[in-house]
Motif scaffolding. Structure first.
Motif, PDB file in Angstrom:
ATOM      1  N   LYS A  88       4.502 -45.996   0.759  1.00  0.00           N
ATOM      2  CA  LYS A  88       3.113 -46.468   0.753  1.00  0.00           C
ATOM      3  C   LYS A  88       2.642 -46.921   2.126  1.00  0.00           C
ATOM      4  CE  LYS A  88       2.273 -46.216  -3.705  1.00  0.00           C
ATOM      5  NZ  LYS A  88       1.367 -45.226  -4.218  1.00  0.00           N
ATOM      6  N   ILE A  94       3.197 -39.256   4.236  1.00  0.00           N
ATOM      7  CA  ILE A  94       2.894 -38.417   3.073  1.00  0.00           C
ATOM      8  C   ILE A  94       3.966 -37.347   2.887  1.00  0.00           C
ATOM      9  CG2 ILE A  94       1.256 -36.722   2.160  1.00  0.00           C
ATOM     10  CD1 ILE A  94      -0.911 -38.429   3.809  1.00  0.00           C
ATOM     11  N   ILE A 118      -1.215 -46.078   2.218  1.00  0.00           N
ATOM     12  CA  ILE A 118      -1.802 -45.257   1.159  1.00  0.00           C
ATOM     13  C   ILE A 118      -2.372 -46.182   0.095  1.00  0.00           C
ATOM     14  CG2 ILE A 118      -1.310 -43.600  -0.677  1.00  0.00           C
ATOM     15  CD1 ILE A 118       0.772 -42.352   1.222  1.00  0.00           C
ATOM     16  N   ILE A 136      -3.498 -42.044  -4.674  1.00  0.00           N
ATOM     17  CA  ILE A 136      -3.273 -40.601  -4.678  1.00  0.00           C
ATOM     18  C   ILE A 136      -3.552 -40.094  -6.088  1.00  0.00           C
ATOM     19  CG2 ILE A 136      -1.618 -38.712  -4.449  1.00  0.00           C
ATOM     20  CD1 ILE A 136      -0.066 -40.391  -2.467  1.00  0.00           C
ATOM     21  N   ALA A 183      -6.483 -43.716   2.241  1.00  0.00           N
ATOM     22  CA  ALA A 183      -5.613 -44.634   2.972  1.00  0.00           C
ATOM     23  C   ALA A 183      -6.433 -45.481   3.924  1.00  0.00           C
ATOM     24  CB  ALA A 183      -4.567 -43.851   3.752  1.00  0.00           C
TER      25      ALA A 183
END
Length: 148
Positions: free
Chosen positions: A33, A75, A112, A115, A122
């Motif tokens: 994260k 990511i 982040i 998602i 983000a």
């Protein structure tokens, strides 16, 4: 400062290369994260030669690019997106608080927020000596690698 990933490991994970590669190390990964990466700036950077050469500073757009590269690394290191590529879908609320100059150590933070499928959001910010120099929000899209 403990280095979690070095240049070679970072370059194995993201597609960016010279002259638009801006990460020297990763110092923090948290639960897929959050990431903190580092860019060490020297007068040898090509952009310092032409961007206000008598008063050298890193262009804000390149700070945002460096933040995006840190985010891309975060990511693409997640199990869900192995073998994919992350793209910028949008940049919002970019604010530049102070100049970044040769000799600075730029810390690049990317968190982040959400998602859903292959799209996410983000918050990102860059600091020098603990002071915020840039902050923004990203929308990112994760997709297949393009053929090169």
């Amino acid at each position: 400062m403990e280095v979690i990933m070095n240049v070679e490991e970072i370059m194995a994970a993201i597609p960016n290369r010279f002259p638009i590669y801006y990460l020297d190390a990763v110092t923090e990964f948290e639960d897929e994260k959050h990431i903190t990466a580092v860019k060490n700036l020297t007068m040898n950077e090509d952009f310092f030669q032409g961007y206000f050469p008598n008063d050298p500073m890193m262009p804000g757009t390149l700070i945002v690019e460096a933040l995006a590269q840190a985010g891309s690394l975060l990511i693409l290191k997640s199990e869900a997106f192995k073998g994919k590529t992350a793209y910028i879908g949008g940049i919002n609320q970019a604010v530049f608080h102070q100049f970044v100059r040769p000799g600075d150590q730029l810390f690049l933070n990317f968190d982040i927020q959400k998602i859903k499928g292959s799209v996410g959001t983000a918050k990102a910010w860059a600091t020098v000596e603990g002071q915020n120099v840039t902050e923004c929000e990203f929308t990112f899209i994760v997709g297949d690698k393009t053929q090169q």
